[in-house]
Design an enzyme around this catalytic site. Structure first.
Site, PDB file in Angstrom:
ATOM      1  N   HIS A 113      11.397  82.592  -9.329  1.00 11.12           N
ATOM      2  CA  HIS A 113      11.979  83.061 -10.349  1.00 11.12           C
ATOM      3  C   HIS A 113      11.697  84.475 -11.143  1.00 11.12           C
ATOM      4  O   HIS A 113      11.356  85.110 -12.124  1.00 11.12           O
ATOM      5  CB  HIS A 113      10.606  82.173 -11.833  1.00 11.12           C
ATOM      6  CG  HIS A 113      11.411  80.821 -11.674  1.00 11.12           C
ATOM      7  ND1 HIS A 113      10.102  79.852 -12.604  1.00 11.12           N
ATOM      8  CD2 HIS A 113      12.500  80.513 -11.843  1.00 11.12           C
ATOM      9  CE1 HIS A 113      11.261  78.766 -13.668  1.00 11.12           C
ATOM     10  NE2 HIS A 113      12.295  79.058 -12.356  1.00 11.12           N
ATOM     11  N   CYS A 121      18.479  96.679 -10.642  1.00 11.87           N
ATOM     12  CA  CYS A 121      19.856  97.540 -11.093  1.00 11.87           C
ATOM     13  C   CYS A 121      21.271  97.393 -11.446  1.00 11.87           C
ATOM     14  O   CYS A 121      22.143  96.485 -10.632  1.00 11.87           O
ATOM     15  CB  CYS A 121      19.449  98.528 -10.569  1.00 11.87           C
ATOM     16  SG  CYS A 121      20.838 100.236 -11.737  1.00 11.87           S
ATOM     17  N   CYS A 140      17.592 104.429 -11.708  1.00 12.99           N
ATOM     18  CA  CYS A 140      17.737 103.468 -10.991  1.00 12.99           C
ATOM     19  C   CYS A 140      17.480 104.527  -9.287  1.00 12.99           C
ATOM     20  O   CYS A 140      17.858 105.841  -8.951  1.00 12.99           O
ATOM     21  CB  CYS A 140      18.940 103.008 -10.093  1.00 12.99           C
ATOM     22  SG  CYS A 140      19.321 102.234  -8.769  1.00 12.99           S
TER      23      CYS A 140
HETATM   24  C1  BV8 Z   1      18.660  77.177 -15.501  1.00 13.36           C
HETATM   25  C2  BV8 Z   1       9.913  83.728 -15.599  1.00 13.36           C
HETATM   26  C3  BV8 Z   1      20.457  76.805 -14.661  1.00 13.36           C
HETATM   27  C4  BV8 Z   1       9.499  84.405 -17.074  1.00 13.36           C
HETATM   28  C5  BV8 Z   1      10.095  81.546 -16.417  1.00 13.36           C
HETATM   29  C6  BV8 Z   1      17.982  70.641 -18.050  1.00 13.36           C
HETATM   30  C7  BV8 Z   1      17.189  69.656 -19.139  1.00 13.36           C
HETATM   31  C8  BV8 Z   1      16.337  71.076 -20.151  1.00 13.36           C
HETATM   32  C9  BV8 Z   1      16.775  71.736 -20.297  1.00 13.36           C
HETATM   33  C10 BV8 Z   1      17.222  72.684 -19.473  1.00 13.36           C
HETATM   34  C11 BV8 Z   1      17.876  71.338 -18.280  1.00 13.36           C
HETATM   35  N1  BV8 Z   1      18.075  72.636 -17.750  1.00 13.36           N
HETATM   36  C12 BV8 Z   1      18.124  74.436 -17.783  1.00 13.36           C
HETATM   37  C13 BV8 Z   1      17.894  73.725 -18.386  1.00 13.36           C
HETATM   38  C14 BV8 Z   1      17.217  74.749 -19.765  1.00 13.36           C
HETATM   39  C15 BV8 Z   1      15.472  75.699 -18.931  1.00 13.36           C
HETATM   40  C16 BV8 Z   1      14.668  75.261 -19.204  1.00 13.36           C
HETATM   41  O1  BV8 Z   1      14.606  73.440 -18.707  1.00 13.36           O
HETATM   42  N2  BV8 Z   1      14.340  74.543 -20.102  1.00 13.36           N
HETATM   43  C17 BV8 Z   1      12.524  73.810 -20.948  1.00 13.36           C
HETATM   44  C18 BV8 Z   1      12.084  74.874 -21.602  1.00 13.36           C
HETATM   45  C19 BV8 Z   1      13.276  72.700 -21.446  1.00 13.36           C
HETATM   46  N3  BV8 Z   1      15.846  76.097 -17.382  1.00 13.36           N
HETATM   47  C20 BV8 Z   1      16.093  77.067 -17.641  1.00 13.36           C
HETATM   48  O2  BV8 Z   1      17.082  77.911 -18.241  1.00 13.36           O
HETATM   49  C21 BV8 Z   1      16.717  77.545 -15.693  1.00 13.36           C
HETATM   50  N4  BV8 Z   1      17.827  77.998 -15.688  1.00 13.36           N
HETATM   51  O3  BV8 Z   1      18.987  76.089 -15.138  1.00 13.36           O
HETATM   52  O4  BV8 Z   1      19.950  77.039 -14.756  1.00 13.36           O
HETATM   53  C22 BV8 Z   1      20.535  76.143 -13.327  1.00 13.36           C
HETATM   54  C23 BV8 Z   1      19.722  75.059 -13.070  1.00 13.36           C
HETATM   55  C24 BV8 Z   1      20.068  74.598 -11.735  1.00 13.36           C
HETATM   56  C25 BV8 Z   1      20.754  75.282 -10.767  1.00 13.36           C
HETATM   57  C26 BV8 Z   1      21.168  75.956 -10.633  1.00 13.36           C
HETATM   58  C27 BV8 Z   1      21.615  76.634 -12.337  1.00 13.36           C
HETATM   59  C28 BV8 Z   1      15.803  78.986 -15.422  1.00 13.36           C
HETATM   60  C29 BV8 Z   1      14.142  78.239 -16.270  1.00 13.36           C
HETATM   61  C30 BV8 Z   1      13.704  80.177 -15.645  1.00 13.36           C
HETATM   62  C31 BV8 Z   1      12.821  80.820 -16.819  1.00 13.36           C
HETATM   63  N5  BV8 Z   1      12.115  81.594 -17.110  1.00 13.36           N
HETATM   64  N6  BV8 Z   1       9.528  82.459 -15.586  1.00 13.36           N
HETATM   65  C32 BV8 Z   1       8.363  84.617 -16.805  1.00 13.36           C
HETATM   66  O5  BV8 Z   1       7.534  84.254 -16.095  1.00 13.36           O
HETATM   67  O6  BV8 Z   1       8.083  85.563 -18.039  1.00 13.36           O
HETATM   68  S1  BV8 Z   1      10.275  79.914 -16.225  1.00 13.36           S
HETATM   69  C33 BV8 Z   1       8.054  80.092 -16.663  1.00 13.36           C
HETATM   70  O7  BV8 Z   1       7.747  78.448 -17.591  1.00 13.36           O
HETATM   71  C34 BV8 Z   1       7.417  79.497 -15.563  1.00 13.36           C
HETATM   72  O8  BV8 Z   1       7.525  80.385 -14.901  1.00 13.36           O
HETATM   73  C35 BV8 Z   1       7.838  78.750 -15.511  1.00 13.36           C
HETATM   74  O9  BV8 Z   1       8.780  78.076 -14.534  1.00 13.36           O
HETATM   75  C36 BV8 Z   1       7.418  77.329 -16.352  1.00 13.36           C
HETATM   76  C37 BV8 Z   1       6.949  76.871 -16.234  1.00 13.36           C
HETATM   77  O10 BV8 Z   1       5.616  77.162 -16.799  1.00 13.36           O
HETATM   78  P1  BV8 Z   1       4.457  76.168 -15.776  1.00 13.36           P
HETATM   79  O11 BV8 Z   1       3.806  77.959 -14.335  1.00 13.36           O
HETATM   80  O12 BV8 Z   1       4.286  75.199 -15.439  1.00 13.36           O
HETATM   81  O13 BV8 Z   1       3.355  76.978 -17.040  1.00 13.36           O
HETATM   82  P2  BV8 Z   1       2.396  75.942 -17.892  1.00 13.36           P
HETATM   83  O14 BV8 Z   1       2.553  77.447 -19.317  1.00 13.36           O
HETATM   84  O15 BV8 Z   1       4.051  75.699 -18.435  1.00 13.36           O
HETATM   85  O16 BV8 Z   1       2.043  74.743 -17.721  1.00 13.36           O
HETATM   86  C38 BV8 Z   1       0.510  75.744 -16.557  1.00 13.36           C
HETATM   87  C39 BV8 Z   1      -0.179  74.374 -15.960  1.00 13.36           C
HETATM   88  O17 BV8 Z   1      -0.866  74.112 -14.834  1.00 13.36           O
HETATM   89  C40 BV8 Z   1      -0.344  73.124 -17.031  1.00 13.36           C
HETATM   90  O18 BV8 Z   1      -0.356  71.890 -16.616  1.00 13.36           O
HETATM   91  C41 BV8 Z   1      -2.152  73.401 -17.375  1.00 13.36           C
HETATM   92  O19 BV8 Z   1      -2.695  71.517 -17.029  1.00 13.36           O
HETATM   93  C42 BV8 Z   1      -1.900  73.565 -15.531  1.00 13.36           C
HETATM   94  N7  BV8 Z   1      -3.427  74.422 -15.249  1.00 13.36           N
HETATM   95  C43 BV8 Z   1      -3.566  75.575 -16.262  1.00 13.36           C
HETATM   96  N8  BV8 Z   1      -5.245  75.655 -15.961  1.00 13.36           N
HETATM   97  C44 BV8 Z   1      -5.087  75.525 -15.048  1.00 13.36           C
HETATM   98  C45 BV8 Z   1      -4.033  74.425 -13.867  1.00 13.36           C
HETATM   99  N9  BV8 Z   1      -4.011  73.433 -13.413  1.00 13.36           N
HETATM  100  C46 BV8 Z   1      -5.161  73.944 -12.386  1.00 13.36           C
HETATM  101  N10 BV8 Z   1      -5.810  74.672 -12.246  1.00 13.36           N
HETATM  102  C47 BV8 Z   1      -6.001  75.164 -13.245  1.00 13.36           C
HETATM  103  N11 BV8 Z   1      -7.427  75.882 -13.197  1.00 13.36           N
END
Ligand code: BV8
Length: 240
Positions: A113, A121, A140
């Protein structure tokens, strides 16, 4: 995980925001997470950037600046230690845009990501290591155009290096997911794309926990060093 000998196994580790939580970086979806204060569709989509580039730039400028106030934790260090032993047979695939894996010493790290400390750029299509704000439209370093955007994969954009990742998932003997909620694709589907054994290490069961052969709950700074010690079976402490 008995009967596994680390010296002939290939391991892919997927990490999410949870591995950096104990370093002081907010996760996305937990209480006080990033998405509490920001609608992801307002700050993490190409459409949002087109509509209000300064809002998006400020969101990432703040997160980039925050990196200098935090450091890697015991979980990052344990994975760096595992790389010292496994070498090329370990690949860390991270959804995180922070650089804490590299600052812990890991080299085999692939950011699907993108990275906060990189600017892209959109005129000359070159990426530059970057550690300063982008909101004022700095030129850039390559072509001089003021079209530097955060080198981040936003929702609706294609993650980086998916071929490499899919090949590594298919070829590995063990797939381990650490600190991710399993709700964002394609990362959430990786557990279905591997022939290897599967293990989840997470504070709470992720949305995909039932798809893993084993799912352990607890903080990454406890679970990851313990797992690395178990895998290496050498009982030597993994924390530095
Ligand atoms: C794409 C960068 C096509 C930005 C991010 C299929 C079904 C449904 C939807 C889709 C689908 N396919 C695509 C989609 C759309 C979308 C998607 O998935 N939407 C979701 C919301 C439904 N996906 C996309 O748009 C992706 N692109 O699919 O293109 C394609 C696909 C395949 C091949 C070619 C083309 C692009 C997605 C990327 C978006 N950018 N980040 C930024 O950082 O600002 S996503 C962002 O959220 C993160 O990078 C990460 O990927 C994602 C999830 O976050 P997590 O890291 O899991 O964090 P979260 O807070 O959610 O969870 C934390 C976890 O840690 C919890 O479980 C918690 O219990 C645990 N935890 C907390 N503390 C601790 C801990 N564990 C251990 N120790 C601790 N102390």
């Amino acid at each position: 995980m008995v009967g596994w000998y680390y010296w002939d196994m290939r391991v892919v580790v997927l990490t999410g925001a949870g591995i950096s939580a104990e370093s002081g970086l907010s996760t996305f979806r937990d209480s006080d997470g990033l998405w509490e204060g920001h609608d992801p569709m307002q700050v993490a989509t190409p459409e949002a950037y087109a509509d209000d580039p300064s809002l998006v730039q400020r969101f990432y400028d703040d997160r980039r600046a925050a990196l200098s106030r935090v450091g890697p934790n015991a979980a990052h260090h344990a994975l760096a230690r595992l790389e010292e032993v496994l070498g090329e047979d370990l690949l860390v695939v991270t959804q995180n845009v922070d650089d804490l894996h590299e600052r812990a010493g890991s080299q085999q790290v692939h950011h699907i990501h993108g990275r906060l400390r990189s600017a892209w750029c959109t005129t000359c299509d070159v990426r530059h290591d970057w550690d300063r704000p982008l909101v004022d439209g700095p030129p850039c370093p390559g072509c001089g155009a003021s079209t530097l955007r955060p080198d981040i994969v936003w929702f609706g954009e294609i993650p980086y290096g998916m071929d490499l990742v899919e090949r590594a998932l298919w070829d590995c003997d063990l797939f381990v997911s650490i600190g991710t909620s399993g709700v964002v694709y394609p990362a959430a589907a990786f557990v279905h794309q591997t022939r290897g054994a599967t293990l989840e290490l997470n504070l709470a069961p992720s949305a995909g926990a039932s798809h893993f052969a084993e799912s352990r709950q607890g903080p990454a700074t406890r679970l990851v060093p313990a797992w690395v010690t178990e895998l290496l079976g050498d009982g030597s402490p993994t924390s530095p």
